[in-house]
Design an enzyme around this catalytic site. Structure first.
Site, PDB file in Angstrom:
ATOM      1  N   LYS A  74       0.819  -1.203   0.000  1.00 48.83           N
ATOM      2  CA  LYS A  74       0.000   0.000   0.000  1.00 48.83           C
ATOM      3  C   LYS A  74       0.871   1.279   0.000  1.00 48.83           C
ATOM      4  O   LYS A  74       2.077   1.210   0.203  1.00 48.83           O
ATOM      5  CB  LYS A  74      -0.937  -0.012   1.209  1.00 48.83           C
TER       6      LYS A  74
HETATM    7  C1  LIG Z   1      -5.344  -4.252   0.611  1.00 49.64           C
HETATM    8  C2  LIG Z   1      -6.795  -4.132   0.709  1.00 49.64           C
HETATM    9  C3  LIG Z   1      -7.536  -4.614   1.800  1.00 49.64           C
HETATM   10  C4  LIG Z   1      -6.950  -5.487   2.861  1.00 49.64           C
HETATM   11  O1  LIG Z   1      -5.836  -5.057   3.481  1.00 49.64           O
HETATM   12  P1  LIG Z   1      -4.821  -6.086   4.182  1.00 49.64           P
HETATM   13  O2  LIG Z   1      -4.048  -5.163   5.046  1.00 49.64           O
HETATM   14  O3  LIG Z   1      -3.984  -6.728   3.121  1.00 49.64           O
HETATM   15  O4  LIG Z   1      -5.629  -7.052   4.953  1.00 49.64           O
HETATM   16  C5  LIG Z   1      -8.883  -4.359   1.849  1.00 49.64           C
HETATM   17  N1  LIG Z   1      -9.502  -3.687   0.871  1.00 49.64           N
HETATM   18  C6  LIG Z   1      -8.843  -3.234  -0.199  1.00 49.64           C
HETATM   19  C7  LIG Z   1      -9.587  -2.461  -1.245  1.00 49.64           C
HETATM   20  C8  LIG Z   1      -7.477  -3.455  -0.331  1.00 49.64           C
HETATM   21  O5  LIG Z   1      -6.838  -3.028  -1.426  1.00 49.64           O
END
Ligand SMILES: *Cc1c(COP(=O)(O)O)cnc(C)c1O
Length: 399
Positions: A186
């Site tokens: 992210k």
């Molecule tokens: C990455 C993501 C998540 C989940 O996040 P994690 O930290 O990997 O559990 C949820 N929703 C969206 C849209 C994402 O891109």
């Protein structure tokens, strides 16, 4: 995206602070920690970043979505409306609570289609989960109107849209509760981590207790804390929070790089008349974590996607054929392949997926290509990449 591309001294310093005193848990051990409270510090920073009164850090973005729903009382048998185009975490976070995901079409924003939401509302509907995919946003005003009409909660998953805004507000801060992920890929990362943000004191207190076994966090003796209600463990560690603390301070720098790289590529592609871009709702500013564009038909999109891969243009996806982000390939959900028995209510609630088709979503996703905007590219590399992408698209179109 992603923030790990630019790890450096700041991240090392914050992590070493934690390692130097050895308290890698976020709660308790007040005497040993030499004043280091990385999770608390990061929560304070994120209040400013996301302009929200309250922030609760948790162990992941998936946990954040689930904790947000739980904090607002969503549970067994409740229906939560969510988009067909999102990460698998969306339905996982709903189903872990015994609630029922109701998938509905998207529109040319690549976010929830407000008309499709209105059609899907039933007496069991509790919440709308808006997912701000690929750095941009759904039509929030129209969605808020539907929510108000039917008295529904709005939970905003802004995991992929850190730094985007709508009418001056950070994405994630618009719904009743917002959710962020700081996983490894992210825009800012903790390694693993997430956050729930809200302006509601009640939801915040619920999220704070629920994500730590229901502990009330009153006083400074963990053993003496009471449990006003049941909870689970979705805690973040101090080590993870330390990485995030360094990263959040660099967010403005990351966003500026993203925007610059995004604009170079967007400009090159906008010279091709057949290429159109996703609609960004009025008043919206993308985070520029991804560039999303449409080709005239799915065949062309498939060909361009293939030609990109062959031509060395990495990190671009046609989500129609993707296992993680689009309903089409979620057989494990459609066939309810669960390790453990699933409640009758959820089984019945999900029966519609055996037969339901999503032509409107297909129409957009099959023609879409989504390209990650990296932080580590040099300007020269971005310009060369943009030219190459435009050449490939023109070549495919002219065949
Ligand atoms: C990455 C993501 C998540 C989940 O996040 P994690 O930290 O990997 O559990 C949820 N929703 C969206 C849209 C994402 O891109």
């Amino acid at each position: 995206m992603p923030g790990f591309e630019l790890f450096g001294d700041l991240e090392r310093k914050e992590v070493n602070d934690v390692l130097d005193n050895g308290v890698i848990m976020r709660y308790g051990f007040d005497g040993m920690r030499k004043g280091h409270w990385k999770a608390k510090e990061l929560e304070r920073e994120l209040q400013d970043t996301f302009q929200s009164k309250h922030v609760q850090l948790v162990s992941s973005g998936t946990a954040a979505v689930s904790v947000a729903l739980a904090s607002a009382g969503v549970g067994a048998g409740d229906e939560v409306i969510m988009p067909t185009f999102t990460f698998v975490a969306s339905f996982e976070a709903i189903m872990i609570l015994g609630a029922i995901p109701v998938l509905v079409d998207i529109d040319d924003t690549l976010g929830l289609n407000p008309e499709a939401i209105a059609k899907a509302v039933t007496p069991k509907t509790k919440a709308i989960m808006v997912v701000q995919m690929c750095g941009s946003m759904a039509n929030m005003e129209a969605i808020q109107n539907v929510a108000n009409t039917h008295n529904l909660l709005v939970v905003e998953d802004a995991c992929q849209a850190i730094g985007g805004t709508y009418k001056g507000k950070p994405l994630g801060s618009i719904g009743d509760l917002g959710c962020f992920s700081f996983d490894f890929v992210k825009t800012i990362t903790c390694g693993e981590g997430g956050a729930v943000v809200t302006n509601s004191k009640d939801y915040y207190v619920n999220a704070d207790h629920y994500s730590d076994h229901g502990h009330d966090h009153i006083g400074n003796d963990r053993g003496a804390e009471t449990h006003p209600f049941l909870g689970y463990n979705f805690r973040i560690s101090e080590l993870h929070a330390a990485v995030g603390l360094a990263q959040v301070k660099r967010l403005p720098e990351f966003l500026a790089i993203q925007k610059k790289n995004f604009n170079i590529i967007r400009e090159a592609l906008s010279e091709i008349p057949e290429v159109t871009f996703r609609t960004v709702p009025e008043g919206g500013e993308e985070s520029c974590a991804f560039l999303n564009f449409f080709l005239p038909d799915s065949e062309t999109a498939t060909k361009v996607s293939k030609a990109f891969t062959e031509g060395g243009i990495d990190a671009c996806w046609n989500y129609y054929n993707n296992n993680w982000h689009y309903i089409r390939r979620w057989e494990h959900l459609k066939e309810l392949k669960s390790l453990f028995p699933i409640s009758k209510e959820v089984k019945e609630g999900l029966k519609y997926l055996e037969t339901k088709t999503f032509e409107i979503s297909d129409h957009y996703i099959a023609r879409n290509i989504s390209c990650l905007i990296k932080l580590s590219w040099t300007e020269k590399e971005v310009i060369a990449r943009a030219e190459k992408m435009a050449d490939i698209i023109k070549r495919v179109l002219n065949k």
